[in-house]
Design a protein around this motif. Structure first.
Motif, PDB file in Angstrom:
ATOM      1  N   ASN A 385      17.385 -35.355 -72.108  1.00 38.42           N
ATOM      2  CA  ASN A 385      16.394 -34.713 -72.965  1.00 38.42           C
ATOM      3  C   ASN A 385      15.112 -35.549 -72.943  1.00 38.42           C
ATOM      4  OD1 ASN A 385      14.935 -34.009 -75.577  1.00 38.42           O
ATOM      5  ND2 ASN A 385      16.600 -32.516 -75.588  1.00 38.42           N
ATOM      6  N   GLU A 558      20.186 -33.852 -77.432  1.00 35.97           N
ATOM      7  CA  GLU A 558      19.187 -33.003 -78.090  1.00 35.97           C
ATOM      8  C   GLU A 558      19.117 -33.296 -79.598  1.00 35.97           C
ATOM      9  OE1 GLU A 558      18.087 -28.295 -78.673  1.00 35.97           O
ATOM     10  OE2 GLU A 558      19.691 -28.826 -77.272  1.00 35.97           O
ATOM     11  N   ARG A 562      15.842 -34.695 -81.519  1.00 31.07           N
ATOM     12  CA  ARG A 562      15.238 -33.943 -82.637  1.00 31.07           C
ATOM     13  C   ARG A 562      15.146 -34.836 -83.896  1.00 31.07           C
ATOM     14  NH1 ARG A 562      18.563 -29.984 -82.516  1.00 31.07           N
ATOM     15  NH2 ARG A 562      19.894 -30.656 -84.233  1.00 31.07           N
TER      16      ARG A 562
END
Length: 579
Positions: A385, A558, A562
């Protein structure tokens, strides 16, 4: 860590030997690092064990004396042991697990002709850097000169697989040092001479002409992807390597790859790599066996990757190469690429680039098939990511007299805690090149204070100061353990304790790319249930890459990415309240 340059001859900088840290200081630092990781009763047990190890007349002082003797008779008491233990004895595949990849800003082209134009400029830039190695300005960090001996070793070096451990072969200081590079396209390897018969470097237009010839000789065929073998588990590849080298043709071809100055991988078009995740993954592992993974030789110290879509980057092997020299090399390439081609090509006919052939018997064919399966499993297991955090950059922490690196480390610890509801051992890398033959040391993030996270800025700077003095705890502890083995003693109990295993189970592997370009570094986690986070701090934004393994249900790249974005916003709010 910012490194400055001063004009003085490169290899005459006098750097002191690396000190052996005081035993008491290391043992206290070790216990402090364990405090947030262990329940009280386990911590008490470990504290007693550490006290027993360090008592006067005990095993610790005896081993300390052995290390101090070693420091007096060797150039660097830990570097060779560290490279051997951290890299050469590791049996994990180099692909994903070890070799870092750096993905650089996309060039403005999207066709094979421009790919070759840029690749020829890139080759010329690297050769220009190599020619300047003897006159490179000495690097300084915090006013201290740095050891420059890694630079010549970047070229014509290669890791060689072995049954129990690997070794590194350096061919650059041979009597007749190599004058070729290896070019790989469509899984086919070529030996490309890059110097003229009078010893001058080939011009960009000469190199471009040779790359055109390579292109015309390397159409997609049913060629076996020999390079895939180098992505295997090291023991498996070591056995296949011995089988491969029984044949004289294979010996010659492998030797040409190993002795080449560096490798250039001309990658075929990939299904629109529009997103940054795929771009970074392409440089890291080639995208899989149906993509460009067969264009890599993962043992090679330097591999440059150029795609037809303008994507490009560098993959390097860490037993020989490390961050700052690689950063300087990339900086030189980027500067060189802004200049027009300086020289006209001499009108001399050039020999055809030599295609490297392999004789593949049934055993080797089977080895390749197995390696293809294993690499695809590994690639599918890796979650990448990549993101660009644009809300602020390193100027914000600087404004508040905070180190940008410490600021990010605290954000990472806090993000990890928010996802997993626990703190974990986290390692950042500090250079030890202010000492003769120095390599790296781990900076442990101060997890105890990370929970009271704003205090951690001061605490972390203390652990950075220790590492910069050569007083980091992890290499010292490793040295004590290896000194016991060297003396034929049993491994001390302190290292058999579950606490030591926990303290060195690095769930958060981090790395900073201190370049002034929007490049992204990427590598896999150190442990199956961990993450790797690389970051590139720019003035008004940060580039991040987060990796985790899909096979671990607890970790998710992910989710951490985030949470990290939200955490950075919260830290900004803390430093600049809006109310």
């Amino acid at each position: 860590m910012q490194v400055s340059l001063r004009q003085e001859p490169c290899f005459f900088s006098s750097v002191p030997p690396q000190p052996v840290p005081p035993l008491t200081q290391t043992l206290q630092g070790y216990l402090k690092a364990l405090e947030p990781l262990l329940p009280p009763e386990e911590l008490s047990h470990t504290r007693r064990m550490v006290q027993e190890f360090g008592r006067p007349g005990g095993l610790g002082p005896h081993l300390q004396e052995g290390l101090e003797k070693r420091a007096r008779r060797t150039k660097n008491w830990i570097s060779d042991w560290w490279v051997q233990w951290a890299y050469l004895e590791s049996r994990q595949p180099l692909a994903v697990h070890s070799n870092p990849a750096i993905s650089l800003p996309r060039r403005d082209f999207n066709d094979w002709r421009s790919q070759l134009v840029f690749a020829s400029k890139l080759i010329a830039a690297v050769l220009d850097f190599k020619a300047k190695i003897g006159q490179l300005p000495v690097e300084y960090m915090r006013g201290k000169p740095l050891c420059m001996e890694l630079y010549p070793l970047l070229f014509s070096s290669c890791r060689i697989p072995g049954p129990k451990h690997d070794y590194v072969a350096h061919h650059g200081n041979a009597r007749r040092s190599p004058t070729h590079i290896t070019v790989v396209r469509n899984y086919q390897f070529f030996q490309l001479e890059v110097y003229n018969s009078d010893g001058s470097r080939m011009t960009e237009s000469q190199i471009r002409g040779q790359l055109l010839r390579i292109r015309s000789q390397s159409w997609k065929t049913d060629k076996e992807p020999m390079g895939i073998l180098t992505s295997e588990h090291r023991h498996t590849w070591g056995e296949a390597y011995n089988r491969l080298l029984r044949d004289k043709l294979n010996q010659e071809s492998v030797r040409m790859i190993e002795t080449g100055l560096f490798s250039l991988c001309l990658d075929s078009p990939v299904l629109r790599i529009s997103d940054e995740n795929r771009k970074a993954a392409q440089v890291l592992h080639g995208g899989g066996t149906f993509s460009n993974s067969g264009n890599r030789w993962f043992d090679k110290t330097l591999q440059f990757v150029v795609g037809e879509d303008g994507s490009w980057g560098l993959l390097y092997e860490q037993a020989t190469a490390e961050g700052p020299p690689i950063t300087n090399l990339l900086h030189h390439i980027l500067e060189y690429c802004e200049k027009p081609d300086p020289k006209k090509a001499p009108l001399v006919p050039l020999p055809m680039p030599k295609k490297l052939y392999f004789h593949i018997d049934l055993d080797i064919k089977r080895d390749i098939e197995q390696a293809k399966q294993n690499l695809d499993i590994l690639i599918n297991d890796l979650d990448v990511n990549v993101f660009n955090f644009k809300r602020f950059g390193k100027e914000l922490p600087k404004k508040h007299n905070l180190s940008p690196n410490s600021f990010i480390q605290v954000a990472l610890q806090l993000a990890y805690y928010r996802v997993h509801n626990e703190v974990c051992p986290a390692c950042d890398i500090a250079s030890q090149r202010m000492f003769q033959g120095g390599r790296t040391e781990y900076i442990r993030s101060p997890t105890n204070q990370a929970l009271k996270f704003i205090l951690a800025f001061d605490d972390r700077s203390e652990s950075v100061r220790h590492a910069l003095k050569g007083h980091g705890i992890d290499h010292h502890l490793l040295g004590l353990k290896l000194q016991a083995i060297e003396e034929g003693l049993s491994i001390p109990k302190i290292f058999m304790d579950t606490a030591y295993g926990l303290a060195t189970h690095w769930k958060l592997r981090t790395g900073q790319v201190p370049t002034n370009t929007d490049s992204v570094m990427c590598f896999g986690p150190l442990v199956p249930d961990g993450y790797a986070v690389c970051y590139n701090p720019q003035a008004d934004h940060f580039h991040f890459s987060v990796t985790a393994f899909n096979c671990c249900e607890e970790t998710n790249a992910e989710t951490l990415a985030r949470t990290l974005k939200n955490t950075l916003c919260d830290l900004q709010e803390l430093l600049q309240p809006t109310v």
